[in-house]
Design an enzyme around this catalytic site. Structure first.
Site, PDB file in Angstrom:
ATOM      1  N   GLY A 156       1.453  -1.095   0.068  1.00  0.00           N
ATOM      2  CA  GLY A 156      -0.047  -0.212   0.012  1.00  0.00           C
ATOM      3  C   GLY A 156       0.935   1.353  -0.554  1.00  0.00           C
ATOM      4  O   GLY A 156       1.916   1.474  -0.606  1.00  0.00           O
ATOM      5  N   ARG A 239       2.489  -3.985  12.128  1.00  0.00           N
ATOM      6  CA  ARG A 239       2.003  -3.915  14.322  1.00  0.00           C
ATOM      7  C   ARG A 239       2.871  -5.656  14.632  1.00  0.00           C
ATOM      8  O   ARG A 239       3.308  -6.499  13.445  1.00  0.00           O
ATOM      9  CB  ARG A 239       0.631  -4.212  13.541  1.00  0.00           C
ATOM     10  CG  ARG A 239       0.024  -3.058  14.095  1.00  0.00           C
ATOM     11  CD  ARG A 239      -0.301  -2.329  14.847  1.00  0.00           C
ATOM     12  NE  ARG A 239      -1.369  -0.726  14.969  1.00  0.00           N
ATOM     13  CZ  ARG A 239      -0.782   0.364  14.176  1.00  0.00           C
ATOM     14  NH1 ARG A 239       0.884   0.467  14.096  1.00  0.00           N
ATOM     15  NH2 ARG A 239      -1.434   1.347  13.922  1.00  0.00           N
ATOM     16  N   GLU A 268       2.733  -3.938  23.511  1.00  0.00           N
ATOM     17  CA  GLU A 268       3.774  -2.748  23.836  1.00  0.00           C
ATOM     18  C   GLU A 268       2.855  -1.865  25.081  1.00  0.00           C
ATOM     19  O   GLU A 268       1.663  -2.139  25.377  1.00  0.00           O
ATOM     20  CB  GLU A 268       3.666  -2.045  22.114  1.00  0.00           C
ATOM     21  CG  GLU A 268       3.639  -2.444  21.038  1.00  0.00           C
ATOM     22  CD  GLU A 268       3.198  -1.520  19.982  1.00  0.00           C
ATOM     23  OE1 GLU A 268       2.906  -0.036  20.152  1.00  0.00           O
ATOM     24  OE2 GLU A 268       3.796  -1.794  19.011  1.00  0.00           O
ATOM     25  N   HIS A 287       7.803   1.667  19.180  1.00  0.00           N
ATOM     26  CA  HIS A 287       7.043   2.282  18.089  1.00  0.00           C
ATOM     27  C   HIS A 287       7.141   4.065  17.952  1.00  0.00           C
ATOM     28  O   HIS A 287       6.113   5.055  17.829  1.00  0.00           O
ATOM     29  CB  HIS A 287       5.682   2.223  18.429  1.00  0.00           C
ATOM     30  CG  HIS A 287       4.266   1.733  17.827  1.00  0.00           C
ATOM     31  ND1 HIS A 287       3.343   1.087  17.603  1.00  0.00           N
ATOM     32  CD2 HIS A 287       4.140   2.323  16.396  1.00  0.00           C
ATOM     33  CE1 HIS A 287       2.433   1.082  16.404  1.00  0.00           C
ATOM     34  NE2 HIS A 287       2.577   2.419  15.833  1.00  0.00           N
TER      35      HIS A 287
HETATM   36  P1  NAP Z   1      -1.840   0.583   3.130  1.00  0.00           P
HETATM   37  O1  NAP Z   1      -2.162   2.256   1.972  1.00  0.00           O
HETATM   38  O2  NAP Z   1      -3.507   0.194   3.732  1.00  0.00           O
HETATM   39  O3  NAP Z   1      -1.103  -0.985   3.257  1.00  0.00           O
HETATM   40  C1  NAP Z   1      -1.578  -1.943   3.183  1.00  0.00           C
HETATM   41  C2  NAP Z   1      -1.547  -3.248   2.290  1.00  0.00           C
HETATM   42  O4  NAP Z   1      -1.485  -4.460   2.934  1.00  0.00           O
HETATM   43  C3  NAP Z   1      -2.142  -2.558   1.155  1.00  0.00           C
HETATM   44  O5  NAP Z   1      -2.029  -2.515  -0.179  1.00  0.00           O
HETATM   45  C4  NAP Z   1      -2.581  -3.778   1.244  1.00  0.00           C
HETATM   46  O6  NAP Z   1      -3.965  -4.363   0.492  1.00  0.00           O
HETATM   47  C5  NAP Z   1      -2.303  -5.210   1.343  1.00  0.00           C
HETATM   48  N1  NAP Z   1      -2.919  -6.351   2.506  1.00  0.00           N
HETATM   49  C6  NAP Z   1      -4.055  -6.303   2.905  1.00  0.00           C
HETATM   50  N2  NAP Z   1      -4.266  -7.754   3.731  1.00  0.00           N
HETATM   51  C7  NAP Z   1      -2.836  -7.949   3.583  1.00  0.00           C
HETATM   52  C8  NAP Z   1      -2.670  -9.514   3.031  1.00  0.00           C
HETATM   53  N3  NAP Z   1      -3.322 -10.025   4.014  1.00  0.00           N
HETATM   54  N4  NAP Z   1      -0.995  -9.873   2.505  1.00  0.00           N
HETATM   55  C9  NAP Z   1      -0.896  -9.355   1.952  1.00  0.00           C
HETATM   56  N5  NAP Z   1      -1.251  -7.753   2.164  1.00  0.00           N
HETATM   57  C10 NAP Z   1      -2.253  -7.588   2.796  1.00  0.00           C
HETATM   58  O7  NAP Z   1      -1.379   1.035   4.709  1.00  0.00           O
HETATM   59  P2  NAP Z   1      -0.443   2.000   5.000  1.00  0.00           P
HETATM   60  O8  NAP Z   1      -0.754   3.624   5.348  1.00  0.00           O
HETATM   61  O9  NAP Z   1       0.736   1.421   4.338  1.00  0.00           O
HETATM   62  O10 NAP Z   1      -0.248   1.146   6.225  1.00  0.00           O
HETATM   63  C11 NAP Z   1       0.144   0.033   7.031  1.00  0.00           C
HETATM   64  C12 NAP Z   1       0.594   0.010   8.076  1.00  0.00           C
HETATM   65  O11 NAP Z   1       1.411   0.424   8.909  1.00  0.00           O
HETATM   66  C13 NAP Z   1      -1.455   0.190   8.904  1.00  0.00           C
HETATM   67  O12 NAP Z   1      -2.008  -0.217   8.642  1.00  0.00           O
HETATM   68  C14 NAP Z   1      -0.272   0.412   9.976  1.00  0.00           C
HETATM   69  O13 NAP Z   1      -0.398  -0.660  10.820  1.00  0.00           O
HETATM   70  C15 NAP Z   1       1.209   0.400   9.933  1.00  0.00           C
HETATM   71  N6  NAP Z   1       2.204   1.600  10.348  1.00  0.00           N
HETATM   72  C16 NAP Z   1       3.416   1.785  11.569  1.00  0.00           C
HETATM   73  C17 NAP Z   1       3.704   2.854  11.746  1.00  0.00           C
HETATM   74  C18 NAP Z   1       4.412   2.823  12.854  1.00  0.00           C
HETATM   75  O14 NAP Z   1       4.543   3.893  13.428  1.00  0.00           O
HETATM   76  N7  NAP Z   1       5.030   1.967  13.001  1.00  0.00           N
HETATM   77  C19 NAP Z   1       2.964   4.248  11.355  1.00  0.00           C
HETATM   78  C20 NAP Z   1       2.653   3.767  10.133  1.00  0.00           C
HETATM   79  C21 NAP Z   1       1.475   3.065   9.335  1.00  0.00           C
HETATM   80  P3  NAP Z   1      -5.829  -4.223  -0.254  1.00  0.00           P
HETATM   81  O15 NAP Z   1      -5.215  -2.730  -0.328  1.00  0.00           O
HETATM   82  O16 NAP Z   1      -5.739  -4.337  -1.478  1.00  0.00           O
HETATM   83  O17 NAP Z   1      -6.261  -4.482   0.860  1.00  0.00           O
HETATM   84  C1  GLV Z   2       0.817   3.801  13.382  1.00  0.00           C
HETATM   85  O1  GLV Z   2       1.426   2.900  13.615  1.00  0.00           O
HETATM   86  C2  GLV Z   2       0.175   4.532  13.185  1.00  0.00           C
HETATM   87  O2  GLV Z   2      -0.674   3.358  12.482  1.00  0.00           O
HETATM   88  O3  GLV Z   2      -0.815   5.063  12.159  1.00  0.00           O
END
Ligand code: NAP
Ligand code: GLV
Length: 325
Positions: A156, A239, A268, A287
């Site tokens: 994504g 996560r 966490e 995090h």
């Molecule tokens: P995003 O744009 O929604 O990307 C997530 C991707 O994962 C999408 O392409 C989705 O496909 C795909 N996906 C869903 N289920 C899957 C599966 N079973 N197997 C493989 N791929 C799958 O979200 P993002 O903005 O990139 O963020 C991703 C995640 O990062 C967030 O949900 C959050 O938990 C984490 N995050 C962590 C931090 C941190 O501080 N460490 C910061 C920001 C985000 P589809 O679109 O086709 O459903």
């Molecule tokens: C951080 O983990 C977020 O989902 O924005």
């Protein structure tokens, strides 16, 4: 008419003027999140909630909300702490903050990848421990990053931002995701779609960017670590619960994979007696994926804009459950 009441579950550095004009604000000023019992009491009387990923917004809490409760606005892109189907059933829109944190999180992911490969944290401990005696041909060796093979799981916003960074390192990039992206984007980013297992077998670095869902819970466990190269490094900034931590410990301790760097754990914070903390081939950060000053400011502003829209009965600009409309 009295102003709507909102509860913000932590102190934010951003200005609240715009919100103040239309609402009465209560902010939880303590460093720790409000206890669940406090939230449960609050939702009975407030009109809107601005929450963080540390707040458990579950069925009991949403069902306890009073009749005037109109909106949940989360200052994060992930929303696995919120029971979305229950919010949707009660016609409560849920806002989140996608996009504005993509680059900051990709940057931290890249920092972890490089730090794990080049053993930066170990090297720092080595120097501070007084062990640096001379330049040595075999001291603290790690793998090449330039020219290596990268596997991105979840393609994504953040997964794609990782692929853009990989271009500068001449990496071969495989990705796997729920859906394949369009071929023009693949060509543009220089990436190849492949099956999850093939990616695990081929990649020198594997980085996780899926949301936490039922189907991604423990997506990485014993079997997946055994499929990976013994020289491979895992990075997880998505996560904690996407990785089975007991299996990760075994894989790192037994040399099934070479190293890992994780920004997220389950739970966490990670308990201080976790065996993971005894491993030299693991880096853990608390995090901080989106923790650049500019990004946190944008996230807070976006969460406030969602909250204001919800209070006014308008469509949230970034809504997780648009089915409510
Ligand atoms: P995003 O744009 O929604 O990307 C997530 C991707 O994962 C999408 O392409 C989705 O496909 C795909 N996906 C869903 N289920 C899957 C599966 N079973 N197997 C493989 N791929 C799958 O979200 P993002 O903005 O990139 O963020 C991703 C995640 O990062 C967030 O949900 C959050 O938990 C984490 N995050 C962590 C931090 C941190 O501080 N460490 C910061 C920001 C985000 P589809 O679109 O086709 O459903
Ligand atoms: C951080 O983990 C977020 O989902 O924005």
């Amino acid at each position: 008419m009295p102003k709507p009441q909102v509860f913000i579950t932590r102190h934010l550095t951003t200005k609240l003027d715009q919100l103040q004009q239309i609402a009465t604000i209560e902010v939880w000023e303590e460093r720790q999140p409000p206890p669940y019992t406090v939230l449960l009491k609050k939702v009975k009387t407030i009109d809107g909630l601005l929450c963080l990923l540390t707040d458990q917004i579950d069925q009991q809490l949403i069902e306890a909300a009073g009749t005037s409760f109109k909106v949940i606005s989360q200052m994060a892109v992930g929303y696995d702490n919120i029971d979305i189907p229950v919010a949707t059933a009660r016609k409560i829109p849920v806002g989140h903050t996608p996009g504005v944190l993509t680059d900051a999180t990709a940057d931290l992911t890249w920092a972890l990848l490089m730090a794990a490969a080049r053993r930066v944290v170990e090297a720092d401990r080595f120097v501070r421990g007084g062990e640096w005696r001379t330049w040595e041909p075999n001291l603290l060796l790690g793998p090449n990053i330039t020219g290596a093979t990268l596997g991105i799981v979840g393609f994504g916003r953040i997964g794609q931002a990782i692929a853009r960074r990989a271009k500068g390192f001449d990496m071969k990039v495989f990705y796997t995701s729920k859906n394949r992206c369009d071929q023009e984007l693949e060509r543009d980013l220089g990436v190849e779609f492949t099956a999850f297992e093939h990616l695990l077998q081929e990649a020198d670095f594997v980085t996780i960017h899926t949301p936490l869902l039922d189907e991604t819970y423990h997506l990485f466990s014993d079997r997946q670590f055994k499929l990976m190269k013994q020289s491979a490094i895992l990075i997880n900034t998505a996560r904690g619960a996407i990785v089975d931590q007991e299996a990760l410990y075994q894989a790192l301790a037994n040399g099934e994979i070479a190293g890992a760097a994780i920004d997220v754990t389950d739970p966490e914070p990670i308990p201080t007696d976790s065996p993971l903390l005894s491993l030299d081939n693991l880096i853990i950060t608390p995090h901080i994926g989106s923790a650049s000053r500019q990004t946190r400011e944008k996230m807070a502003n976006m969460a406030i804009v969602n909250l204001i829209a919800g209070l006014k009965g308008e469509r949230l600009p970034n809504c997780v459950n648009p089915e409510v409309y």
